[in-house]
Write a protein that holds these residues in place. Sequence first.
Motif, PDB file in Angstrom:
ATOM      1  N   ARG A 438       0.841   4.527  -6.141  1.00 40.31           N
ATOM      2  CA  ARG A 438       2.137   4.928  -5.604  1.00 40.31           C
ATOM      3  C   ARG A 438       3.141   5.036  -6.760  1.00 40.31           C
ATOM      4  O   ARG A 438       2.874   4.587  -7.864  1.00 40.31           O
ATOM      5  N   PRO A 439       4.314   5.590  -6.495  1.00 42.47           N
ATOM      6  CA  PRO A 439       5.333   5.679  -7.550  1.00 42.47           C
ATOM      7  C   PRO A 439       5.705   4.329  -8.158  1.00 42.47           C
ATOM      8  O   PRO A 439       6.125   4.262  -9.314  1.00 42.47           O
ATOM      9  N   ASN A 440       5.542   3.250  -7.391  1.00 44.19           N
ATOM     10  CA  ASN A 440       5.881   1.921  -7.926  1.00 44.19           C
ATOM     11  C   ASN A 440       4.709   1.286  -8.675  1.00 44.19           C
ATOM     12  O   ASN A 440       4.768   0.103  -9.024  1.00 44.19           O
ATOM     13  N   SER A 441       3.635   2.035  -8.882  1.00 42.32           N
ATOM     14  CA  SER A 441       2.456   1.653  -9.670  1.00 42.32           C
ATOM     15  C   SER A 441       1.416   0.832  -8.909  1.00 42.32           C
ATOM     16  O   SER A 441       0.349   0.535  -9.451  1.00 42.32           O
ATOM     17  N   THR A 442       1.685   0.444  -7.651  1.00 44.02           N
ATOM     18  CA  THR A 442       0.665  -0.262  -6.880  1.00 44.02           C
ATOM     19  C   THR A 442      -0.413   0.713  -6.428  1.00 44.02           C
ATOM     20  O   THR A 442      -0.197   1.929  -6.380  1.00 44.02           O
ATOM     21  N   VAL A 443      -1.574   0.199  -6.080  1.00 45.11           N
ATOM     22  CA  VAL A 443      -2.689   1.043  -5.651  1.00 45.11           C
ATOM     23  C   VAL A 443      -2.362   1.684  -4.309  1.00 45.11           C
ATOM     24  O   VAL A 443      -1.913   1.013  -3.374  1.00 45.11           O
ATOM     25  N   ARG A 444      -2.580   2.994  -4.225  1.00 43.33           N
ATOM     26  CA  ARG A 444      -2.337   3.698  -2.967  1.00 43.33           C
ATOM     27  C   ARG A 444      -3.471   3.377  -2.001  1.00 43.33           C
ATOM     28  O   ARG A 444      -4.620   3.805  -2.174  1.00 43.33           O
ATOM     29  N   SER A 445      -3.155   2.613  -0.985  1.00 45.08           N
ATOM     30  CA  SER A 445      -4.155   2.149  -0.032  1.00 45.08           C
ATOM     31  C   SER A 445      -3.436   1.765   1.250  1.00 45.08           C
ATOM     32  O   SER A 445      -2.526   0.935   1.230  1.00 45.08           O
ATOM     33  N   GLU A 446      -3.822   2.349   2.356  1.00 46.20           N
ATOM     34  CA  GLU A 446      -3.115   2.134   3.611  1.00 46.20           C
ATOM     35  C   GLU A 446      -3.417   0.758   4.181  1.00 46.20           C
ATOM     36  O   GLU A 446      -4.580   0.340   4.264  1.00 46.20           O
ATOM     37  N   TYR A 447      -2.357   0.052   4.580  1.00 49.91           N
ATOM     38  CA  TYR A 447      -2.549  -1.256   5.193  1.00 49.91           C
ATOM     39  C   TYR A 447      -3.368  -1.105   6.483  1.00 49.91           C
ATOM     40  O   TYR A 447      -3.140  -0.216   7.281  1.00 49.91           O
ATOM     41  N   GLY A 448      -4.318  -1.986   6.646  1.00 51.28           N
ATOM     42  CA  GLY A 448      -5.201  -1.912   7.811  1.00 51.28           C
ATOM     43  C   GLY A 448      -6.524  -1.246   7.496  1.00 51.28           C
ATOM     44  O   GLY A 448      -7.542  -1.557   8.095  1.00 51.28           O
ATOM     45  N   LYS A 449      -6.500  -0.315   6.527  1.00 46.72           N
ATOM     46  CA  LYS A 449      -7.733   0.339   6.096  1.00 46.72           C
ATOM     47  C   LYS A 449      -8.173  -0.174   4.728  1.00 46.72           C
ATOM     48  O   LYS A 449      -9.354  -0.369   4.493  1.00 46.72           O
ATOM     49  N   PHE A 450      -7.206  -0.342   3.831  1.00 50.19           N
ATOM     50  CA  PHE A 450      -7.427  -0.919   2.502  1.00 50.19           C
ATOM     51  C   PHE A 450      -8.343  -0.071   1.616  1.00 50.19           C
ATOM     52  O   PHE A 450      -8.780  -0.522   0.564  1.00 50.19           O
TER      53      PHE A 450
END
Length: 495
Positions: A438-450
């Motif tokens: 994501r723009p904030n550098s965290t891993v792009r991963s949807e909560y609930g699916k991961f």
Amino acid sequence: MGKATGFMEYTRQTIPERDPQERTKDWDQYALPMSDEEARKQGARCMDCGVPTCHTGMELNGVTTGCPVYHYIPDWNDMVYRGQWKEALDKEHEQNNFPEFTGFACPAPCEGACVLGINEPPVAIRSVEKSIIEKGFAEGWMEPKPPKQRTGKRVAVVGSGPAGLAAADQLNKAGHNVTVFERDDRLGGLLTYGIPEMKLPFSIVMRRVNLLEQEGIDFVTNTEVGKDVSVEQLKSDFDSTILCGGATVHRDVPAENTALKGIHYAMDFLHANTKSLLDSDLEDGNYISAKDKNVLVIGGGDTGTDCLATSVRHNCKSLVQFDIYDKKGDVRDMMANPWPQYPVIHRVEYGQKEAESVFGDDPRAYAVMTKKFVGDEHGHVKEAHTVNVSLRYDEEGNKIREEIPGTEKVWPVDLVLVAIGFKGPDQGLIEQLDVETRPNSTVRSEYGKFTTSVEGVFAAGDMRRGQSLIVWAINEGRGAARECDRFLMGHTQLP
């Protein structure tokens, strides 16, 4: 409900603490055990709520309320009141893999959402939770329970913090062969090197890790995935990977001359202290000492408090803690901060109590912004220049801090500890895996699916959501394990 009038008969009591002046002379736990009888009384205070909200974790206005692991809090409170400790222990573990970690170090958003807390002191949920798990270990009820059969699937978990340990525990229960990689020399992640020994002893972390090891989980320390273990090896040796590396990139103070000697990130200070303490009882000198120094802690959160407590034990000369926010009230503002939101109120934590016991005053200075640091002829920090600020919000809700003329001040300092949080995870392994961020550098991963952008690679905890609570890390580790199990087997029975 065992005691219908318990909340009217008993007052709130939390886990007792050792005398602040005495405990600053050692690194032992500052908290004392709660007696079984007192825990029973505190459990009895739990009301027969029509709609209990303590156990339902959610975010309201960006702040956690209720328990993110959906702990069955009313159930085990009632069991403790009835003396059914073993049943309470089993109930505790249904939703929380590590009630000792949350019992020792969670800020207890569950208590902020307690219905009794609307107009009375809330139930001492965290104190009861900790009492249950400690009794479980003391009575020998915490025995290893390895899975009865194995699936033959292999999963790598990167990071041994609460998210990684929770994911590993759940996947092991499902019968997979799990290997946890930790780049530090000891397991536990920030549980070990981010929380001081007197708050969460390393023995408590290892007590659980040893149990997980006996249940069949493999732990590998001093091993950085992407460096000591290549991405190619990871893909060839394992059927799936869960990234639980945390958010470890520090935030910087927006001030001049932050490169001066004597200015350190709080986590570097805490990490080195704990390592030296565990390695040699501080005899090796491989830590940043606050002894005889004027110490400034920048940041009003838990990490800042841990820096206070550590500095006091080093016998620092003076101690001050800057908080960018105004001092909060002793009672929540029911209009701006209504129940069941986490109460935004003035709190005096263990580190402030200890600093006050030694120096005579609460060490905090409020609404203070650091403008610049000044060094001596050797390039070592000697002064912090500050100004007081007021806070307002613009039309879009953005925070605007305005300097208050005439409030400039110069503080003598020898050691500055920056405890204002983390920006996000290290990018090395993320880039090697070619995982989207994501723009904030965290891993792009949807909560609930991961799931991540790379098939078979999942993400959980601070690496996915950004800096957060231990209890959210456990929530996400459990969730990522569930979805990883589904990916491996085509279905899952994990909760």
